[in-house]
Scaffold this motif. Structure first.
Motif, PDB file in Angstrom:
ATOM      1  N   ALA A  98      26.510 120.107  30.174  1.00 38.60           N
ATOM      2  CA  ALA A  98      27.507 119.828  29.125  1.00 38.60           C
ATOM      3  C   ALA A  98      28.449 118.731  29.596  1.00 38.60           C
ATOM      4  O   ALA A  98      28.811 117.843  28.825  1.00 38.60           O
ATOM      5  CB  ALA A  98      28.290 121.102  28.813  1.00 38.60           C
ATOM      6  N   ARG A  99      28.816 118.782  30.871  1.00 41.30           N
ATOM      7  CA  ARG A  99      29.719 117.754  31.388  1.00 41.30           C
ATOM      8  C   ARG A  99      29.080 116.381  31.307  1.00 41.30           C
ATOM      9  O   ARG A  99      29.728 115.390  31.011  1.00 41.30           O
ATOM     10  CB  ARG A  99      30.039 118.052  32.856  1.00 41.30           C
ATOM     11  CG  ARG A  99      31.439 118.602  33.050  1.00 41.30           C
ATOM     12  CD  ARG A  99      31.885 118.256  34.464  1.00 41.30           C
ATOM     13  NE  ARG A  99      32.021 119.468  35.239  1.00 41.30           N
ATOM     14  CZ  ARG A  99      32.222 119.470  36.552  1.00 41.30           C
ATOM     15  NH1 ARG A  99      32.293 118.349  37.231  1.00 41.30           N
ATOM     16  NH2 ARG A  99      32.352 120.601  37.192  1.00 41.30           N
ATOM     17  N   GLU A 100      27.776 116.333  31.570  1.00 44.12           N
ATOM     18  CA  GLU A 100      27.101 115.032  31.590  1.00 44.12           C
ATOM     19  C   GLU A 100      26.760 114.547  30.188  1.00 44.12           C
ATOM     20  O   GLU A 100      26.854 113.357  29.904  1.00 44.12           O
ATOM     21  CB  GLU A 100      25.827 115.121  32.436  1.00 44.12           C
ATOM     22  CG  GLU A 100      25.113 113.790  32.534  1.00 44.12           C
ATOM     23  CD  GLU A 100      24.059 113.751  33.632  1.00 44.12           C
ATOM     24  OE1 GLU A 100      24.162 114.512  34.620  1.00 44.12           O
ATOM     25  OE2 GLU A 100      23.120 112.953  33.500  1.00 44.12           O
ATOM     26  N   HIS A 101      26.351 115.471  29.314  1.00 47.02           N
ATOM     27  CA  HIS A 101      25.829 115.029  28.024  1.00 47.02           C
ATOM     28  C   HIS A 101      26.741 115.311  26.841  1.00 47.02           C
ATOM     29  O   HIS A 101      26.472 114.847  25.736  1.00 47.02           O
ATOM     30  CB  HIS A 101      24.453 115.649  27.771  1.00 47.02           C
ATOM     31  CG  HIS A 101      23.394 115.073  28.651  1.00 47.02           C
ATOM     32  ND1 HIS A 101      23.097 113.731  28.663  1.00 47.02           N
ATOM     33  CD2 HIS A 101      22.585 115.645  29.574  1.00 47.02           C
ATOM     34  CE1 HIS A 101      22.131 113.502  29.542  1.00 47.02           C
ATOM     35  NE2 HIS A 101      21.814 114.646  30.121  1.00 47.02           N
ATOM     36  N   GLY A 102      27.788 116.093  27.049  1.00 44.75           N
ATOM     37  CA  GLY A 102      28.759 116.324  25.980  1.00 44.75           C
ATOM     38  C   GLY A 102      28.103 116.758  24.688  1.00 44.75           C
ATOM     39  O   GLY A 102      27.342 117.729  24.660  1.00 44.75           O
ATOM     40  N   ASP A 103      28.369 116.003  23.608  1.00 42.35           N
ATOM     41  CA  ASP A 103      27.896 116.385  22.283  1.00 42.35           C
ATOM     42  C   ASP A 103      26.366 116.442  22.180  1.00 42.35           C
ATOM     43  O   ASP A 103      25.839 117.115  21.296  1.00 42.35           O
ATOM     44  CB  ASP A 103      28.408 115.385  21.241  1.00 42.35           C
ATOM     45  CG  ASP A 103      29.915 115.409  21.135  1.00 42.35           C
ATOM     46  OD1 ASP A 103      30.501 116.376  21.675  1.00 42.35           O
ATOM     47  OD2 ASP A 103      30.484 114.482  20.545  1.00 42.35           O
ATOM     48  N   ALA A 104      25.684 115.711  23.021  1.00 44.92           N
ATOM     49  CA  ALA A 104      24.219 115.688  22.922  1.00 44.92           C
ATOM     50  C   ALA A 104      23.609 117.057  23.224  1.00 44.92           C
ATOM     51  O   ALA A 104      22.448 117.320  22.896  1.00 44.92           O
ATOM     52  CB  ALA A 104      23.640 114.637  23.865  1.00 44.92           C
ATOM     53  N   LEU A 105      24.402 117.932  23.847  1.00 46.33           N
ATOM     54  CA  LEU A 105      23.886 119.266  24.152  1.00 46.33           C
ATOM     55  C   LEU A 105      23.505 120.006  22.864  1.00 46.33           C
ATOM     56  O   LEU A 105      22.536 120.775  22.844  1.00 46.33           O
ATOM     57  CB  LEU A 105      24.948 120.051  24.926  1.00 46.33           C
ATOM     58  CG  LEU A 105      24.447 121.220  25.759  1.00 46.33           C
ATOM     59  CD1 LEU A 105      23.455 120.783  26.813  1.00 46.33           C
ATOM     60  CD2 LEU A 105      25.620 121.932  26.413  1.00 46.33           C
ATOM     61  N   GLY A 106      24.262 119.776  21.798  1.00 42.55           N
ATOM     62  CA  GLY A 106      23.951 120.408  20.508  1.00 42.55           C
ATOM     63  C   GLY A 106      22.578 119.978  20.013  1.00 42.55           C
ATOM     64  O   GLY A 106      21.792 120.802  19.527  1.00 42.55           O
ATOM     65  N   ALA A 107      22.271 118.700  20.166  1.00 43.01           N
ATOM     66  CA  ALA A 107      20.954 118.204  19.736  1.00 43.01           C
ATOM     67  C   ALA A 107      19.863 118.816  20.615  1.00 43.01           C
ATOM     68  O   ALA A 107      18.783 119.169  20.131  1.00 43.01           O
ATOM     69  CB  ALA A 107      20.918 116.684  19.816  1.00 43.01           C
ATOM     70  N   MET A 108      20.157 118.977  21.913  1.00 44.00           N
ATOM     71  CA  MET A 108      19.166 119.602  22.804  1.00 44.00           C
ATOM     72  C   MET A 108      18.900 121.049  22.365  1.00 44.00           C
ATOM     73  O   MET A 108      17.764 121.508  22.338  1.00 44.00           O
ATOM     74  CB  MET A 108      19.659 119.583  24.252  1.00 44.00           C
ATOM     75  CG  MET A 108      19.682 118.216  24.881  1.00 44.00           C
ATOM     76  SD  MET A 108      19.980 118.351  26.666  1.00 44.00           S
ATOM     77  CE  MET A 108      20.368 116.659  27.067  1.00 44.00           C
ATOM     78  N   ARG A 109      19.958 121.757  22.020  1.00 41.59           N
ATOM     79  CA  ARG A 109      19.784 123.154  21.567  1.00 41.59           C
ATOM     80  C   ARG A 109      18.970 123.199  20.273  1.00 41.59           C
ATOM     81  O   ARG A 109      18.154 124.093  20.067  1.00 41.59           O
ATOM     82  CB  ARG A 109      21.146 123.809  21.325  1.00 41.59           C
ATOM     83  CG  ARG A 109      21.921 124.099  22.585  1.00 41.59           C
ATOM     84  CD  ARG A 109      23.078 125.059  22.250  1.00 41.59           C
ATOM     85  NE  ARG A 109      24.100 125.008  23.276  1.00 41.59           N
ATOM     86  CZ  ARG A 109      23.990 125.573  24.486  1.00 41.59           C
ATOM     87  NH1 ARG A 109      22.894 126.226  24.804  1.00 41.59           N
ATOM     88  NH2 ARG A 109      24.967 125.475  25.354  1.00 41.59           N
ATOM     89  N   ALA A 110      19.202 122.209  19.398  1.00 42.67           N
ATOM     90  CA  ALA A 110      18.463 122.182  18.120  1.00 42.67           C
ATOM     91  C   ALA A 110      16.970 121.947  18.372  1.00 42.67           C
ATOM     92  O   ALA A 110      16.123 122.552  17.704  1.00 42.67           O
ATOM     93  CB  ALA A 110      19.035 121.087  17.221  1.00 42.67           C
ATOM     94  N   VAL A 111      16.661 121.098  19.346  1.00 40.98           N
ATOM     95  CA  VAL A 111      15.256 120.854  19.688  1.00 40.98           C
ATOM     96  C   VAL A 111      14.613 122.148  20.189  1.00 40.98           C
ATOM     97  O   VAL A 111      13.526 122.544  19.775  1.00 40.98           O
ATOM     98  CB  VAL A 111      15.149 119.743  20.768  1.00 40.98           C
ATOM     99  CG1 VAL A 111      13.749 119.680  21.343  1.00 40.98           C
ATOM    100  CG2 VAL A 111      15.557 118.394  20.188  1.00 40.98           C
TER     101      VAL A 111
END
Ligand SMILES: Cc1cc2nc3c(=O)[nH]c(=O)nc-3n(C[C@H](O)[C@H](O)[C@H](O)COP(=O)(O)OP(=O)(O)OC[C@H]3O[C@@H](n4cnc5c(N)ncnc54)[C@H](O)[C@@H]3O)c2cc1C
Length: 469
Positions: free
Chosen positions: A436-449
């Motif tokens: 989360a620290r490294e990717h911030g908001d992109a974590l949400g997209a990872m969870r969606a995948v």
């Protein structure tokens, strides 16, 4: 033992899966404690968590059968390559079925004219290169350990010669994968480039078994170099060694490998292998090309090293001399462990832009020196990637707390420098909180995948993505 392991009676979901798979797999399905134990850990300090059973498929269809059966009963599936990962990747923390890929080792096709091949995912890189030898080609990605190609794909592995040939990411053209519902998908292909659709190949590279089981891999190959040269050089300080690395890369010298060992690591290697190297930071280099090209590369690096105060530059193209020169580097990991017998290696890796390497390494070494920890440093420094091997006693809370804190400061330093919390080992269990620290908001997209491809969270559950909330 996990809660799930205790529930392995026939009536439990995992018991149903074992009962359903046993008639097909026979002795290729094992619930023996020793087998489960062996598949419940990697090479790291992370605690063992055995799966409920281990299955050895021999084809993509058999992998699909296992995954379909597990999906029907919502039982976890943990793909297992060679078990050499370093962040608790294969620990079956929710129980389930480990799929050991070691009986899927075929080299299915080699195309010398296209410089590519297709392999089953359980083949190890050494097995593959041994079979390729007569073709004059090789698969260059080399994480040191004899990892499986499927495991390397799934951890997005690299290693010593990524500086010249790229990581596994740059060397995979296509995959066959069994998805979480048991369907078989083919991604990519043999074309050198494609603009067709979502790039699922690269989504699966580094997915750590959380999206599917890779069963076949189409790989780029490279010609075995006409000449190989090896060199070593010592420096009074890490700064001078790193300055040589940066100038080598910035000068466009196409080194095949450029590795740094700090003085603590050199001392460990001397003790472990009976060597008498100067106990100073050292660079280990390898050059690939024609005889003249290799000599020229070596001369240019020697001049840069000399200008940075390097001493004892030694080089050779003779195989026995090259092995001798690189002996310390090859044994570095086990030499580090031998520094404090009984302790385990808490191995971590970070990667930063190469221009920030010197200050990040200097700050890290000063930080470690101010603790009571022993932590030799070794790096694939041409990529800005380095490892610390913190020697720890997992039973000693104070020692672990000190190591965790130093590790946290290291990752923070790398992220602040525009780097990543892991250049090559991956996330597994150990680095989830940094994602989360490294990717911030992109974590949400990872969870969606993950939700889209594995809605019931059966694929290596509990790995890579941190718990939501
Ligand atoms: C001494 C030593 C040095 C190392 N040096 C390096 C280095 O320089 N660079 C580097 O990158 N790594 C290094 N590693 C780490 C390790 O070798 C790599 O992470 C390697 O890629 C793991 O491959 P494996 O076959 O052992 O995978 P495993 O450990 O078996 O599995 C790793 C992960 O991949 C998943 N997986 C395995 N096979 C499949 C499959 N077929 N389909 C889907 N998922 C799968 C697993 O579920 C797990 O999450 C080193 C390890 C050791 C012990």
């Amino acid at each position: 033992m996990s809660k799930s392991n205790l529930l392995s009676a026939p009536a439990s979901p995992v018991g149903e899966v074992i009962a359903a798979l046993t008639p097909h797999f026979g002795e290729r399905l094992s619930t023996a404690p020793a087998m489960r134990e062996q598949h419940g850990h990697d090479e790291s300090w992370h605690e063992t968590a055995p799966p409920d059973a281990v299955v050895f498929p021999q084809s993509t269809e058999e992998v699909a059968r296992i995954v379909r059966t597990c999906a029907a009963h919502r039982v976890p599936v943990i793909p297992f390559g060679a078990g050499t990962s370093l962040e608790g990747h294969v620990a079956a923390i929710h129980g389930g079925i480990a799929i050991d890929m070691s009986r899927m080792t075929a080299l299915k096709r080699v195309s010398p004219e296209d410089l590519d091949c297709t392999v089953e995912a359980g083949i190890t890189r050494k097995q593959l290169n041994a079979q390729l030898r007569d073709t004059g080609l090789f698969m260059p990605v080399d994480p040191g350990a004899d990892a499986s190609i499927g495991g390397m794909v799934s951890t997005r592995a690299s290693g010593t010669n990524a500086v010249r040939y790229g990581t596994i990411r740059e060397n995979v053209l296509g995959l066959t994968v069994v998805l979480a519902d048991g369907t078989v998908a083919h991604t990519g292909g043999r074309a050198r480039k494609s603009a067709a659709g979502y790039d699922l190949t690269h989504l699966l590279i580094g997915a750590e078994g959380t999206l599917g089981v890779v069963t076949e891999v189409t790989l780029r190959l490279h010609g075995i170099p006409e000449e190989i040269g090896a060199a070593t050089c010592s420096f009074a300080g890490v700064d001078q060694a790193v300055a040589t690395v940066i100038e080598t890369i910035q000068s466009g010298i196409p080194v095949a490998r450029i590795e740094l060992l700090d003085d603590v690591m050199v001392r460990a290697c001397n003790a472990y292998s009976g060597l008498s190297l100067p106990e100073q930071p050292m660079l280990f280099l390898e050059f690939h090309g024609t005889a003249a090209g290799v000599a020229e590369q070596s001369d240019r690096v020697a001049a840069l090293a000399e200008a940075n105060g390097g001493s004892g530059f030694a080089w050779s193209t003779r195989p026995e001399d090259r092995s001798r020169l690189w002996e310390a580097r090859h044994n570095a990991y086990y030499a580090a462990l031998a520094l404090e017998p009984g302790k385990k290696g808490f191995t971590t890796d970070v990667c930063v832009p190469v221009s920030r390497l010197a200050d990040v390494i200097a700050a890290t070494r000063a930080d470690i020196a101010a603790t009571s920890l022993t932590a030799p440093l070794v790096g694939h420094v041409g990529d800005g990637n380095f490892h610390l091997i913190l020697l720890v006693d997992p039973e000693d809370d104070a020692n672990m707390a000190e190591a965790m804190a130093a590790h946290d400061r290291l990752v923070t330093r790398a992220l602040d420098a525009g780097g990543t919390c892991t250049g090559e080992h991956g996330i597994g269990l150990g680095k989830q909180h940094y994602l989360a620290r490294e990717h911030g908001d992109a974590l949400g997209a990872m969870r969606a995948v993950k939700q889209a491809l594995d809605p019931h969270d059966i694929m290596n559950p509990g790995k890579m993505l941190p718990p939501a909330g």
